[in-house]
Design a protein around this motif. Structure first.
Motif, PDB file in Angstrom:
ATOM      1  N   LEU A 105      76.933  87.086  56.739  1.00 14.77           N
ATOM      2  CA  LEU A 105      77.886  88.140  57.099  1.00 14.77           C
ATOM      3  C   LEU A 105      79.281  87.717  56.662  1.00 14.77           C
ATOM      4  N   PHE A 106      79.993  88.646  55.992  1.00 13.48           N
ATOM      5  CA  PHE A 106      81.349  88.362  55.526  1.00 13.48           C
ATOM      6  C   PHE A 106      82.143  89.660  55.522  1.00 13.48           C
ATOM      7  N   TYR A 107      83.435  89.556  55.926  1.00 11.23           N
ATOM      8  CA  TYR A 107      84.307  90.735  55.929  1.00 11.23           C
ATOM      9  C   TYR A 107      85.511  90.475  55.041  1.00 11.23           C
ATOM     10  N   PHE A 108      85.762  91.396  54.100  1.00  8.84           N
ATOM     11  CA  PHE A 108      86.919  91.337  53.201  1.00  8.84           C
ATOM     12  C   PHE A 108      87.856  92.463  53.580  1.00  8.84           C
ATOM     13  N   ASP A 109      88.971  92.091  54.232  1.00 11.04           N
ATOM     14  CA  ASP A 109      89.837  93.098  54.841  1.00 11.04           C
ATOM     15  C   ASP A 109      90.528  94.008  53.836  1.00 11.04           C
ATOM     16  N   LYS A 110      90.890  93.500  52.665  1.00  7.12           N
ATOM     17  CA  LYS A 110      91.632  94.320  51.702  1.00  7.12           C
ATOM     18  C   LYS A 110      90.848  95.563  51.302  1.00  7.12           C
ATOM     19  N   GLU A 111      89.555  95.429  51.136  1.00  6.44           N
ATOM     20  CA  GLU A 111      88.709  96.562  50.741  1.00  6.44           C
ATOM     21  C   GLU A 111      87.957  97.160  51.924  1.00  6.44           C
ATOM     22  N   ASP A 112      88.211  96.629  53.126  1.00  3.19           N
ATOM     23  CA  ASP A 112      87.459  97.051  54.318  1.00  3.19           C
ATOM     24  C   ASP A 112      85.958  96.988  54.019  1.00  3.19           C
ATOM     25  N   TYR A 130      82.416  85.593  50.116  1.00  2.00           N
ATOM     26  CA  TYR A 130      83.010  86.403  49.044  1.00  2.00           C
ATOM     27  C   TYR A 130      84.362  85.825  48.668  1.00  2.00           C
ATOM     28  N   TYR A 131      84.601  85.684  47.361  1.00  2.00           N
ATOM     29  CA  TYR A 131      85.864  85.141  46.872  1.00  2.00           C
ATOM     30  C   TYR A 131      86.462  86.149  45.896  1.00  2.00           C
ATOM     31  N   PRO A 132      87.525  86.860  46.299  1.00  2.00           N
ATOM     32  CA  PRO A 132      88.055  87.959  45.483  1.00  2.00           C
ATOM     33  C   PRO A 132      88.873  87.476  44.286  1.00  2.00           C
TER      34      PRO A 132
END
Length: 339
Positions: free
Chosen positions: A176-183, A262-264
């Protein structure tokens, strides 16, 4: 059989330290800089888990995740009591002298027999909430029933403990991972025989997504279950033709997929989006490159570690290394990986 849960260990990077918890609930920490020394020089942190569970006459089945945010330590824990097996979240103030856990969130979901499909990942989220994944625990009807928490990902308010449904139709979400910039909520989950998935859930519209299990799956029933599942009309392919969200990637044969990072591109020295996935069955770390629109896998690399099961991974941006928790040894590996 419960040894499968007790051998699962988890780690979390906290500033200049790394916190680790074993499947039996033992907690240690070490200084992050010690990875450059011959020894990690880890130190034990006493905790009250044995006392807490024995007071309630609960039998520890295993720790299912470790997560730290704003000086609070969260763990998911599976136990057995008179009602059967269940999974809940406990929390403690971050203290390297002792961790005093208390019940934070109770699922009130029980199942009669032990199995390894409980999920249990915890991750950051927006609006002062945390995400929590719960597996289907071999209850095939529950993932499509909104009244049940089984086979779901939910968001829990850190103050009130109220929760909201984020997605349904999950089998056993192990990453589970959350990337806030893209919601963007990313989860991995075990398929049946084949069909391990990486799922992307863009949550800007706040709509509850359905990922299809058990109606849709790129896997197949195990041979021992074909007699009772084969005539249900389940395991449909592809997901999208039946109104469900397609995984961005699936693995057949299954790799025993586990944690995901995830690594943006904004943080990458290469200006590219990467997903790192650990695996249990395949004993590997997978590095996937994602396109700029976040809807397609461009390339996949694999690093194989022999007979190890890779339960947990965390990327340390400061040192450009990936911490890997090997389950069989058990031990911690450090992989130089520049993203």
């Amino acid at each position: 059989a419960t040894e499968n849960s007790k051998r699962a260990h988890y780690l979390e990077i906290i500033g200049d330290k790394v916190l680790v918890i074993s499947g039996l609930g033992q907690t240690i920490f070490f200084e992050k800089k010690n990875i450059f020394n011959e020894k990690l020089s880890q130190k034990n942190i006493p905790n009250n888990l044995v006392e807490l569970l024995s007071r309630k006459k609960h039998e520890l089945i295993g720790i299912r995740d470790l997560f730290v945010e704003e000086n609070t330590v969260y763990i998911s824990l599976q136990h057995k009591d008179n009602n059967g097996f269940t999974i809940n979240i406990y929390k403690a103030d971050l203290n390297y002298d002792k961790l005093n856990f208390e019940l934070f969130f109770e699922t009130k979901e029980y199942w009669p027999k032990y199995n390894v499909f409980s999920g249990g990942r915890i991750e950051t989220f927006k609006n002062n909430k945390i995400l929590f994944s719960i597996g289907f625990v071999k209850n095939y009807l529950a993932p499509q029933e909104k009244k049940s928490l089984l086979g779901k990902i939910i968001a829990i308010d850190k103050i009130s403990q109220n929760y909201e449904l984020v997605s349904l139709g999950h089998r056993n979400p192990q990453g589970l991972f959350y990337f806030d910039k893209e919601d963007l909520i990313i989860n991995t989950e075990h398929g049946p025989k084949g069909g391990d998935e990486i799922n992307f859930n863009f949550f800007k519209d706040n709509k509850v997504k359905n990922f299809g299990w058990p109606i849709a799956s790129y896997g197949e029933p195990y041979p021992g279950e074909k007699w009772k599942l084969g005539d249900k009309g389940w395991f449909k392919k592809p997901h999208s033709e039946f109104g469900f969200v397609e995984p961005i990637k699936y693995f057949t044969p299954a790799i025993g997929i586990s944690e995901i990072v995830y690594y943006p591109k904004e943080q990458s020295s290469k200006g590219e989006n990467f997903v790192i996935v650990s695996s249990l069955r395949a004993a590997s770390v997978y590095l996937l490159k994602i396109d700029n629109d976040l809807n397609k896998i461009l390339s996949q690399d694999r690093l194989y570690f022999g007979q190890e099961r890779l339960r947990d991974v965390e990327y340390d941006k400061d040192n450009g290394v990936l911490f890997i928790l090997f389950e069989n040894t058990p031990s911690i590996g450090v992989l130089n990986i520049k993203l």
